[in-house]
Design a protein around this motif. Structure first.
Motif, PDB file in Angstrom:
ATOM      1  N   SER B 109       0.812  -1.221   0.000  1.00  0.00           N
ATOM      2  CA  SER B 109       0.000   0.000   0.000  1.00  0.00           C
ATOM      3  C   SER B 109       0.846   1.270   0.000  1.00  0.00           C
ATOM      4  O   SER B 109       0.310   2.373   0.007  1.00  0.00           O
ATOM      5  CB  SER B 109      -0.949  -0.001   1.195  1.00  0.00           C
ATOM      6  N   ILE B 135      -6.137  -1.591  -4.967  1.00  0.00           N
ATOM      7  CA  ILE B 135      -6.904  -0.855  -3.943  1.00  0.00           C
ATOM      8  C   ILE B 135      -8.144  -1.671  -3.610  1.00  0.00           C
ATOM      9  O   ILE B 135      -9.234  -1.431  -4.143  1.00  0.00           O
ATOM     10  CB  ILE B 135      -7.339   0.533  -4.449  1.00  0.00           C
ATOM     11  N   PHE B 195      -2.223   8.682  -1.559  1.00  0.00           N
ATOM     12  CA  PHE B 195      -2.752   7.910  -0.432  1.00  0.00           C
ATOM     13  C   PHE B 195      -2.394   8.526   0.919  1.00  0.00           C
ATOM     14  O   PHE B 195      -3.125   8.361   1.888  1.00  0.00           O
ATOM     15  CB  PHE B 195      -2.358   6.432  -0.565  1.00  0.00           C
ATOM     16  N   SER B 199      -5.969   8.969   2.653  1.00  0.00           N
ATOM     17  CA  SER B 199      -6.112   7.816   3.551  1.00  0.00           C
ATOM     18  C   SER B 199      -5.210   7.913   4.788  1.00  0.00           C
ATOM     19  O   SER B 199      -5.691   7.876   5.909  1.00  0.00           O
ATOM     20  CB  SER B 199      -5.816   6.527   2.776  1.00  0.00           C
TER      21      SER B 199
END
Lengths: 302, 302
Positions: B109, B135, B195, B199
């Motif tokens: 990730s 993802i 990301f 996130s």
């Protein structure tokens, strides 16, 4: 903890209730008190005759007034349920119509500023003024959204002052219990600190994150990879900008204090990131995860 | 935008696929490629023989190996699907077993750290290494959570380097398309920035808020007034602390950059609060509200 639906003292009956702002908050209180048979006459006060007519048609109020000073005359209970920023001006407006037996309370989501406004514009009547905050809401607004069960089992915070008459506080709390609410007492400062922490600060932080993404030259790409975590974190950034501007300004002192505490917490995490201190990061993450799980358990959400 | 289920070039068929880590991510890829008829033999590599046996029983893999260097021998495609922090060590372990035709890709990730690990531990094979990030995820984990449709319509980001062989990239992208995924290419830095923003940063911010409340002497009262806004804002603070410690450290540079941008955005709101600049607060709140609504509309969520 106070149980709802307690038997009320005889004087909990309201002869003439004046509601300033017959929307979701004020209209639901009127509906609940009517349903409980705790009020004889309900008077609505608002700027728009059409809204007052609608409230009469819906059976929420018996009479409507666009002139507030006239509307409150003869009322034994006045509830301010219009936007909190108008509290000072409204108190000044109704002061001439308030008699010695009239109790005035409000429904504003901040309390220190309401108290300051009352001290400025309602100084002669502070004994009769009971600051309060019903913790309830709905997506919808206006008289048509009002419902008798809005406050059932919900919290109402009262923040009486040293000069507030004890009987007035008891009458206001009895009124909210009649509507099904659970009463909590705090100081105005405690109230404002609590809501700065669990509501106003998260709103500010969520707005800031979405603004950061939206203002980035790469915002299209960034948004296209945002998923459910981002969606939930920012849900409250979908809230009404003017309303949250007013709340943030009204609760400025407590919000700044909590924001600075938050910034310090984030700075600690930043320092751990910079030094690669994985143990410190994990400790804070685990503390948060466990505390949140415990909160969900206690409140029956987890 | 690439449509899924494109006809594949003949060489998209994988003769011998080696999956390192047969959990949700690796197992689901194996299941999808089997279902699509795109793979002849699947080899699983893991530390636990019991997990490998379970994966064989579930029909995800044909053979299991606890020794990674042996397991990858003869494979034309190797997919690393174990925790991203182990990438460097795993690449060093499998390097002796990797032939000149073997393509190696990962599912981590974060990407800049994976590329750095590859340059350090897999330097002789960089042409054959295709960094990638599917993802997709699920609450559940392990081989029993694997399902052939996990990647259908989901995004897979590939971050090929200047030295990556173009045919190797095409093979990896064709593999993910066979599993139903939509491919996007970025640089590792773009990937990590995206990301970090949508996130990793929100996770850090949510953990920080819950930690601030939990560490407050008044935490019981504070939590008792937290409602649905707080619950949604902090949902991601219920995530796995060790996993997010690793992600935060792995993506440290991009995360620090975005955290500092966020802190600057919050500082602007703080300054507006201090000076009572309601117009500035409202402007930022409205910008955020509108941008979020537009994002929800575009993604079919609003």
């Amino acid at each position: 903890m106070n149980a709802p639906h307690l038997p009320l003292p005889g004087d909990a009956r309201i002869e003439r209730l004046a509601i300033v702002g017959v929307g979701l908050i004020g209209g639901s209180l009127a509906a609940a008190l009517r349903e409980a048979g705790r009020v004889d006459t309900v008077v609505g006060i608002g700027r728009s005759q059409a809204t007052l007519d609608e409230a009469i048609r819906l059976g929420l109020i018996d009479h409507g007034f666009t002139d507030a000073a006239t509307g409150v005359r003869g009322a034994d209970m006045v509830v301010l349920a219009m936007p909190v920023g108008q509290t000072g001006r409204m108190l000044a407006t109704i002061a001439p119509g308030v008699g010695p037996r009239t109790i005035v309370t409000d429904a504003g989501s901040t309390k220190s500023d309401v108290v300051a406004a009352a001290r400025e514009h309602f100084a002669a009547h502070m004994r009769q003024f009971v600051p309060a905050h019903p913790i309830a809401g709905d997506e919808k607004s206006g008289p048509s959204a009002a419902r008798a069960n809005l406050y059932r089992g919900r919290n109402v915070v009262t923040t009486p002052l040293a000069e507030t008459d004890a009987a007035a506080v008891a009458r206001v709390e009895a009124m909210w219990r009649s509507a099904g609410a659970v009463i909590h007492r705090m100081t105005p400062q405690q109230h404002d600190d609590v809501f700065a922490t669990v509501s106003h600060l998260p709103h500010l932080l969520a707005y800031a994150l979405v603004a950061q993404v939206a203002l980035d030259p790469d915002h299209e790409r960034l948004f296209s990879y945002a998923a459910s975590g981002f969606r939930d974190f920012t849900r409250i950034a979908g809230s009404h900008p003017e309303m949250w501007r007013d709340i943030a300004l009204a609760n400025r002192e407590a919000l700044l204090n909590r924001l600075d505490g938050y910034t310090a917490q984030v700075a600690q995490l930043r320092a751990a990131l910079v030094t690669g201190d994985g143990a410190a990061l994990e400790r804070t993450f685990a503390l948060a995860k466990d505390a949140r799980a415990e909160w969900l358990r206690r409140t029956g959400q987890g």
